[in-house]
Write a protein that holds these residues in place. Structure first.
Motif, PDB file in Angstrom:
ATOM      1  N   ALA A 195     -78.978  59.396 -64.264  1.00 39.75           N
ATOM      2  CA  ALA A 195     -77.590  58.205 -63.032  1.00 39.75           C
ATOM      3  C   ALA A 195     -76.707  58.244 -62.950  1.00 39.75           C
ATOM      4  CB  ALA A 195     -78.660  56.531 -63.010  1.00 39.75           C
ATOM      5  N   SER A 196     -75.870  58.030 -63.599  1.00 37.47           N
ATOM      6  CA  SER A 196     -74.209  57.776 -63.894  1.00 37.47           C
ATOM      7  C   SER A 196     -73.726  59.147 -63.418  1.00 37.47           C
ATOM      8  CB  SER A 196     -73.782  57.790 -65.542  1.00 37.47           C
ATOM      9  OG  SER A 196     -73.746  56.434 -65.916  1.00 37.47           O
ATOM     10  N   ILE A 197     -73.871  60.710 -63.489  1.00 40.44           N
ATOM     11  CA  ILE A 197     -73.808  61.906 -63.392  1.00 40.44           C
ATOM     12  C   ILE A 197     -74.051  61.970 -62.060  1.00 40.44           C
ATOM     13  CG2 ILE A 197     -74.065  63.973 -62.811  1.00 40.44           C
ATOM     14  CD1 ILE A 197     -74.424  64.173 -66.440  1.00 40.44           C
ATOM     15  N   GLU A 198     -75.461  60.979 -61.688  1.00 34.20           N
ATOM     16  CA  GLU A 198     -75.663  61.290 -59.930  1.00 34.20           C
ATOM     17  C   GLU A 198     -74.231  60.330 -58.647  1.00 34.20           C
ATOM     18  OE1 GLU A 198     -78.946  62.485 -57.677  1.00 34.20           O
ATOM     19  OE2 GLU A 198     -76.892  63.776 -58.780  1.00 34.20           O
ATOM     20  N   LYS A 199     -73.654  59.372 -59.384  1.00 33.71           N
ATOM     21  CA  LYS A 199     -73.417  58.742 -59.258  1.00 33.71           C
ATOM     22  C   LYS A 199     -71.696  58.999 -59.210  1.00 33.71           C
ATOM     23  CE  LYS A 199     -74.190  54.702 -61.315  1.00 33.71           C
ATOM     24  NZ  LYS A 199     -74.180  53.205 -60.959  1.00 33.71           N
ATOM     25  N   LEU A 206     -65.747  57.829 -66.257  1.00 36.78           N
ATOM     26  CA  LEU A 206     -67.036  57.622 -65.449  1.00 36.78           C
ATOM     27  C   LEU A 206     -68.260  57.700 -65.985  1.00 36.78           C
ATOM     28  CD1 LEU A 206     -65.020  58.948 -62.093  1.00 36.78           C
ATOM     29  CD2 LEU A 206     -64.855  56.878 -62.554  1.00 36.78           C
ATOM     30  N   THR A 207     -68.728  58.661 -66.622  1.00 36.45           N
ATOM     31  CA  THR A 207     -70.513  58.465 -67.181  1.00 36.45           C
ATOM     32  C   THR A 207     -70.502  57.814 -68.204  1.00 36.45           C
ATOM     33  OG1 THR A 207     -69.313  60.605 -67.831  1.00 36.45           O
ATOM     34  CG2 THR A 207     -70.278  60.994 -66.090  1.00 36.45           C
ATOM     35  N   ALA A 208     -69.104  57.251 -68.706  1.00 38.34           N
ATOM     36  CA  ALA A 208     -69.990  56.191 -70.177  1.00 38.34           C
ATOM     37  C   ALA A 208     -70.879  55.160 -70.109  1.00 38.34           C
ATOM     38  CB  ALA A 208     -68.206  55.467 -70.605  1.00 38.34           C
ATOM     39  N   PRO A 209     -70.897  54.114 -69.412  1.00 41.27           N
ATOM     40  CA  PRO A 209     -71.639  53.210 -68.938  1.00 41.27           C
ATOM     41  C   PRO A 209     -73.405  53.937 -69.193  1.00 41.27           C
ATOM     42  CG  PRO A 209     -70.523  53.456 -67.153  1.00 41.27           C
ATOM     43  CD  PRO A 209     -69.860  54.252 -67.910  1.00 41.27           C
ATOM     44  N   GLY A 210     -73.710  54.925 -68.317  1.00 38.37           N
ATOM     45  CA  GLY A 210     -74.914  55.868 -68.409  1.00 38.37           C
ATOM     46  C   GLY A 210     -75.198  56.279 -70.282  1.00 38.37           C
ATOM     47  N   ILE A 211     -73.872  56.771 -70.448  1.00 40.53           N
ATOM     48  CA  ILE A 211     -74.135  57.268 -72.543  1.00 40.53           C
ATOM     49  C   ILE A 211     -74.257  56.228 -73.371  1.00 40.53           C
ATOM     50  CG2 ILE A 211     -72.723  57.865 -74.756  1.00 40.53           C
ATOM     51  CD1 ILE A 211     -71.021  59.967 -72.251  1.00 40.53           C
ATOM     52  N   ALA A 212     -73.688  54.569 -72.873  1.00 41.12           N
ATOM     53  CA  ALA A 212     -73.524  53.757 -73.457  1.00 41.12           C
ATOM     54  C   ALA A 212     -75.430  52.995 -73.153  1.00 41.12           C
ATOM     55  CB  ALA A 212     -72.948  52.258 -73.116  1.00 41.12           C
ATOM     56  N   GLY A 213     -75.787  53.105 -72.186  1.00 41.97           N
ATOM     57  CA  GLY A 213     -77.026  52.632 -72.030  1.00 41.97           C
ATOM     58  C   GLY A 213     -78.075  53.052 -72.524  1.00 41.97           C
ATOM     59  N   ILE A 244     -78.748  69.964 -63.788  1.00 45.72           N
ATOM     60  CA  ILE A 244     -80.165  68.993 -63.063  1.00 45.72           C
ATOM     61  C   ILE A 244     -79.383  68.976 -61.527  1.00 45.72           C
ATOM     62  CG2 ILE A 244     -81.897  67.971 -62.319  1.00 45.72           C
ATOM     63  CD1 ILE A 244     -82.422  68.419 -65.502  1.00 45.72           C
ATOM     64  N   SER A 245     -78.453  67.741 -62.693  1.00 43.30           N
ATOM     65  CA  SER A 245     -77.537  67.342 -61.272  1.00 43.30           C
ATOM     66  C   SER A 245     -76.756  67.841 -59.590  1.00 43.30           C
ATOM     67  CB  SER A 245     -76.609  65.939 -61.877  1.00 43.30           C
ATOM     68  OG  SER A 245     -75.438  66.935 -61.843  1.00 43.30           O
ATOM     69  N   ARG A 246     -76.792  69.483 -60.833  1.00 40.92           N
ATOM     70  CA  ARG A 246     -76.224  70.230 -59.437  1.00 40.92           C
ATOM     71  C   ARG A 246     -77.201  71.198 -58.631  1.00 40.92           C
ATOM     72  NH1 ARG A 246     -71.988  68.496 -57.948  1.00 40.92           N
ATOM     73  NH2 ARG A 246     -70.608  70.716 -57.554  1.00 40.92           N
ATOM     74  N   LEU A 247     -78.541  71.219 -59.278  1.00 43.16           N
ATOM     75  CA  LEU A 247     -79.735  72.311 -58.834  1.00 43.16           C
ATOM     76  C   LEU A 247     -79.434  71.366 -57.184  1.00 43.16           C
ATOM     77  CD1 LEU A 247     -81.679  72.061 -61.183  1.00 43.16           C
ATOM     78  CD2 LEU A 247     -80.176  74.052 -60.593  1.00 43.16           C
ATOM     79  N   PRO A 248     -80.210  72.476 -56.402  1.00 42.75           N
ATOM     80  CA  PRO A 248     -80.862  71.719 -54.749  1.00 42.75           C
ATOM     81  C   PRO A 248     -81.680  70.424 -55.255  1.00 42.75           C
ATOM     82  CG  PRO A 248     -81.185  74.448 -55.149  1.00 42.75           C
ATOM     83  CD  PRO A 248     -80.061  74.246 -56.526  1.00 42.75           C
ATOM     84  N   ASP A 249     -81.640  69.740 -54.390  1.00 45.43           N
ATOM     85  CA  ASP A 249     -82.845  68.749 -54.384  1.00 45.43           C
ATOM     86  C   ASP A 249     -84.050  69.248 -54.674  1.00 45.43           C
ATOM     87  OD1 ASP A 249     -81.032  67.156 -53.592  1.00 45.43           O
ATOM     88  OD2 ASP A 249     -81.485  67.081 -51.245  1.00 45.43           O
ATOM     89  N   ARG A 250     -84.972  70.697 -54.066  1.00 46.01           N
ATOM     90  CA  ARG A 250     -86.471  70.836 -54.237  1.00 46.01           C
ATOM     91  C   ARG A 250     -86.334  70.539 -56.536  1.00 46.01           C
ATOM     92  NH1 ARG A 250     -88.078  76.044 -52.507  1.00 46.01           N
ATOM     93  NH2 ARG A 250     -86.505  77.105 -53.793  1.00 46.01           N
ATOM     94  N   TRP A 251     -85.475  71.308 -56.405  1.00 45.40           N
ATOM     95  CA  TRP A 251     -85.459  71.608 -57.662  1.00 45.40           C
ATOM     96  C   TRP A 251     -85.361  70.776 -58.502  1.00 45.40           C
ATOM     97  CZ3 TRP A 251     -88.168  76.029 -59.412  1.00 45.40           C
ATOM     98  CH2 TRP A 251     -88.522  77.010 -58.359  1.00 45.40           C
ATOM     99  N   LYS A 252     -84.130  70.171 -57.975  1.00 46.91           N
ATOM    100  CA  LYS A 252     -83.705  68.636 -59.164  1.00 46.91           C
ATOM    101  C   LYS A 252     -84.871  67.620 -59.031  1.00 46.91           C
ATOM    102  CE  LYS A 252     -80.333  67.007 -57.477  1.00 46.91           C
ATOM    103  NZ  LYS A 252     -79.046  66.208 -56.808  1.00 46.91           N
ATOM    104  N   ASN A 253     -85.908  67.638 -58.307  1.00 41.34           N
ATOM    105  CA  ASN A 253     -87.353  67.038 -58.470  1.00 41.34           C
ATOM    106  C   ASN A 253     -87.925  67.013 -58.887  1.00 41.34           C
ATOM    107  OD1 ASN A 253     -85.921  64.848 -56.222  1.00 41.34           O
ATOM    108  ND2 ASN A 253     -86.514  66.050 -54.802  1.00 41.34           N
ATOM    109  N   PHE A 254     -87.748  68.313 -59.261  1.00 42.01           N
ATOM    110  CA  PHE A 254     -88.808  69.329 -60.246  1.00 42.01           C
ATOM    111  C   PHE A 254     -88.326  68.852 -61.231  1.00 42.01           C
ATOM    112  CE2 PHE A 254     -90.397  73.059 -62.646  1.00 42.01           C
ATOM    113  CZ  PHE A 254     -92.225  72.881 -62.208  1.00 42.01           C
TER     114      PHE A 254
END
Length: 299
Positions: A184-188, A215-222, A103-113
């Motif tokens: 959120a971690s993947i987006e950053k 780099l995505t470990a904080p999101g996984i832990a949270g 989902i993070s790699r989709l265009p913004d329109r499809w991402k929001n959907f």
């Protein structure tokens, strides 16, 4: 009024309502439950105001045999609840991690959907959604009828009122709680580091293990903590999908307060759940502090 005093006043006005709310509706009830867990159960419900540590001994094995008997069934329920909660965390992670990447790699329109679809279950009743799963998993439900119609099985499978049904229901309920922190971690995530790793000869697996995963470990832990804590004490999903065959801590605590009217023992069980949650939160805070300190030294 100087600037420092004005800032303190503004901070007090901002934090005052939240602090008062937590004090009245969290800390005071928590304190009452702590005190109740060390009191004597009343003969016909309620409590007697005398010190009684055997509520915990009844669970952990140091109960005074003159008043209480240690029953390993309670520690068995405790361990089963931890196992089911941990398996729920693992299953939601397997579902949400690749989905969040996609989902993070989709265009913004499809991402929001897609994000709207992830949060869509919050707009409907949890009980209604769980009873839909009952209709799907029961012996005369959709899955068994489909398998029997195609000749895959000759008799209905026992899918409802099992550990697997509870884990399935938990995963279904807690997917948004795992997905959002990971997303959120993947987006950053700085994809330039990923590209640099690939350009320098690291393969996709090594890049994932050395760059993406840390780099995505904080999101996984949270997400894992956010899922594990409510899964450990949940009683709605086990009550609907587990029935009387699968007992978890949430159902046991509910029964002690509402049916058995043994409030001190129910409070002791709740305190043990709170202790597990507190340990997990402390571990998360310590590991986060070490990670942040290491990142600061590296920078």
């Amino acid at each position: 009024m100087n600037i420092a005093a004005r800032r303190r006043l503004q901070l007090g006005l901002l934090l005052g309502p939240v602090t008062l709310f937590l004090l009245v509706f969290f800390l005071i009830p928590l304190g009452i439950m702590v005190v109740t867990s060390f009191l004597t159960p009343g003969l016909y419900g309620g409590v007697e105001w005398s010190f009684y540590p055997d509520n915990f001994g009844r669970i952990l094995g140091f109960a005074n045999p003159e008043f209480e008997e240690y029953d390993p069934v309670y520690i068995g329920i405790f361990l089963r609840s931890i196992r089911i909660a941990a398996m729920t965390v693992g299953a939601t992670l397997l579902v949400c991690y690749p989905a969040a990447f996609y989902i993070s790699r989709l265009p913004d329109r499809w991402k929001n959907f897609c994000l709207f679809l992830i949060t869509l279950p919050f707009f409907s009743s949890l009980i209604v959604r769980l009873f839909v799963w009952v209709m799907i998993l029961r012996p005369t439900g959709l899955v068994n009828n489909a398998l029997m119609a195609t000749g895959v099985i000759s008799a209905p499978l026992e899918m409802i009122y099992t550990d697997g049904a509870i884990i399935l229901g938990m995963v279904y309920v807690f997917i948004p709680f795992m997905f959002m922190p990971i997303y959120a971690s993947i987006e950053k995530l700085d994809w330039r580091l990923v590209q640099a790793s690939l350009d320098l000869g690291a393969g996709p697996i090594r890049t994932f293990l050395r760059i993406i995963l840390p780099l995505t470990a904080p999101g996984i832990a949270g997400g894992s903590i956010i899922v594990f804590i409510p899964a450990l004490g949940n009683f709605v999903v086990p009550a609907v999908l587990g029935g009387a065959k699968v007992m978890m801590l949430g159902n046991l605590i509910e029964g002690q307060f509402l049916s058995a009217r043994n409030w001190p023992f129910g409070s002791a069980l709740a305190m043990m759940v709170m202790a597990v949650m507190l340990v997990l939160l402390l571990v998360y805070v310590i590991l986060s502090g070490r990670r942040n300190a290491s990142a600061a030294l590296t920078a």
